[in-house]
Design an enzyme around this catalytic site. Structure first.
Site, PDB file in Angstrom:
ATOM      1  N   GLY A   1       8.152 -16.430  -0.661  1.00  0.00           N
ATOM      2  CA  GLY A   1       6.910 -16.065  -1.332  1.00  0.00           C
ATOM      3  C   GLY A   1       6.275 -17.239  -2.053  1.00  0.00           C
ATOM      4  CG  ASN A   2       4.433 -19.526  -5.592  1.00  0.00           C
ATOM      5  OD1 ASN A   2       4.595 -20.728  -5.760  1.00  0.00           O
ATOM      6  ND2 ASN A   2       3.459 -18.882  -6.186  1.00  0.00           N
TER       7      ASN A   2
ATOM      8  N   GLY B   1       1.256 -24.712   3.234  1.00  0.00           N
ATOM      9  CA  GLY B   1       2.381 -25.064   4.117  1.00  0.00           C
ATOM     10  C   GLY B   1       2.884 -23.817   4.828  1.00  0.00           C
ATOM     11  CG  HIS B   2       4.764 -20.662   2.620  1.00  0.00           C
ATOM     12  ND1 HIS B   2       4.471 -20.941   1.316  1.00  0.00           N
ATOM     13  CD2 HIS B   2       6.113 -20.691   2.730  1.00  0.00           C
ATOM     14  CE1 HIS B   2       5.606 -21.131   0.641  1.00  0.00           C
ATOM     15  NE2 HIS B   2       6.614 -21.000   1.480  1.00  0.00           N
TER      16      HIS B   2
ATOM     17  CG  ASP C   1      12.801 -26.991   2.556  1.00  0.00           C
ATOM     18  OD1 ASP C   1      13.244 -27.439   1.490  1.00  0.00           O
ATOM     19  OD2 ASP C   1      11.807 -26.243   2.611  1.00  0.00           O
TER      20      ASP C   1
ATOM     21  NE  ARG D   1      13.015 -24.957  -6.788  1.00  0.00           N
ATOM     22  CZ  ARG D   1      13.726 -24.504  -5.748  1.00  0.00           C
ATOM     23  NH1 ARG D   1      13.577 -25.024  -4.559  1.00  0.00           N
ATOM     24  NH2 ARG D   1      14.596 -23.525  -5.900  1.00  0.00           N
TER      25      ARG D   1
HETATM   26  O1  PAF Z   1      12.744 -22.252   2.967  1.00  0.00           O
HETATM   27  C1  PAF Z   1      12.793 -21.166   2.356  1.00  0.00           C
HETATM   28  O2  PAF Z   1      11.804 -20.684   1.798  1.00  0.00           O
HETATM   29  C2  PAF Z   1      14.114 -20.434   2.282  1.00  0.00           C
HETATM   30  O3  PAF Z   1      15.186 -21.306   2.184  1.00  0.00           O
HETATM   31  C3  PAF Z   1      14.305 -19.444   3.452  1.00  0.00           C
HETATM   32  C4  PAF Z   1      14.364 -20.160   4.787  1.00  0.00           C
HETATM   33  C5  PAF Z   1      13.176 -18.429   3.462  1.00  0.00           C
HETATM   34  C6  PAF Z   1      15.628 -18.685   3.279  1.00  0.00           C
HETATM   35  O4  PAF Z   1      15.655 -17.975   2.086  1.00  0.00           O
END
Ligand code: PAF
Length: 282
Positions: free
Chosen positions: A31-32, A36-37, A152, A189
């Site tokens: 969430g948040n 990027g998402h 990540d 963050r």
């Molecule tokens: O990258 C993230 O937001 C988290 O690590 C994930 C892949 C959703 C797993 O909780």
């Protein structure tokens, strides 16, 4: 957009979609949501006829002294962004649905070696939590494709290894990091940073870019190059967790013969731990 908060309804939905010939793309998140998402969602939509996004702040991947309680939860704003992005379903499981026997008693997925270095060394148990929740989510959604950010980088490699080792029938897509105009990698963050820290945080990307140019120009002493970057970050006000140049597949220290490298940085600004990376093909 369907809002689904129980596992049985989610399974029914994705099974019906598959039965009618759709492919399912999946974007797991905590969430948040930021751009990027939304880039992951866009890629999923381009690749699949149906897209599911999960929002679950996973307690299992947070250490005892980490920011689980403070982690930003913005569910209504997130839903509005997902509707706008054309997502078919958002999955919002509860902690008790995800961990019916309690987090401490959960059957876990452990990806050896790669989970124990870098962020895994600084955050013991973190990648066990990530691998466990992602494998559970895959079992619930049963996607054809799943989309993760390259920001990540280690997480992406852990998930790729898990999918390979457990013969999971899902294709993993790594999507390039989305950055703001200063070069700062987008992250939930970043919201913890003051304006001044945000300005400083952009140094990570600008200095990784300079280092990449030195490598592309032929410098090969990777230990010394990483130490130079670490010094610059320290002088800029960061407290480094690690700064390394590694082989992009194994994440082991880069050798002169390696063709695909990645610079990996984890550093604190105040209490905020930032990570970033830059890939290099030599
Ligand atoms: O990258 C993230 O937001 C988290 O690590 C994930 C892949 C959703 C797993 O909780």
């Amino acid at each position: 957009m369907k809002v689904v908060d129980d596992i049985a309804s989610l399974r029914k939905l994705t099974t019906e979609w598959k039965f009618s010939g759709s492919t399912v793309g999946f974007v797991p998140t905590m969430g948040n949501l930021h751009n990027g998402h939304l880039k992951l969602v866009k890629r999923a939509k381009a690749h699949n006829s149906r897209v599911v996004v999960s929002i679950f702040v996973n307690p299992m991947q947070f250490g005892a002294n980490e920011d689980l309680d403070a982690y930003p939860r913005t569910i209504e704003e997130d839903k509005a962004k997902l509707i706008e992005a054309g997502v078919d379903a958002v999955f919002l499981p509860s902690v008790s649905d995800m961990y019916p026997g309690g987090v401490e008693h959960q059957t876990v997925v452990e990806v050896p070696d790669i989970s124990d270095i870098l962020c895994g060394a600084s955050r013991p148990g973190h990648f066990r939590g990530v691998a466990t929740v992602v494998s559970k989510l895959f079992n619930m959604v049963h996607p054809h494709d799943a989309f993760f950010g390259e920001k990540d980088f280690q997480q992406l490699q852990v998930i790729r290894t898990m999918v390979r080792d457990l013969s999971m029938g899902v294709t993993i897509h790594g999507i390039p990091t989305e950055r703001d105009v200063s070069g700062l990698a987008l992250s939930s963050r970043n919201g913890y940073l003051t304006d001044e820290q945000r300005h400083t945080a952009a140094t990570i990307y600008s200095e990784m870019t300079s280092l990449k140019a030195r490598i592309e120009a032929g410098e090969r002493n990777y230990v010394a190059l990483a130490a130079d970057l670490a010094d610059i970050l320290t002088d800029s006000g960061f407290k480094n967790d690690y700064v390394h140049i590694v082989n992009a597949q194994s994440l082991k220290p880069a050798k002169e013969t390696d063709a695909h490298l990645v610079i990996l940085v984890a550093a604190f600004l105040g209490n905020t731990r930032l990570i970033d990376n830059l890939q290099i093909h030599v």
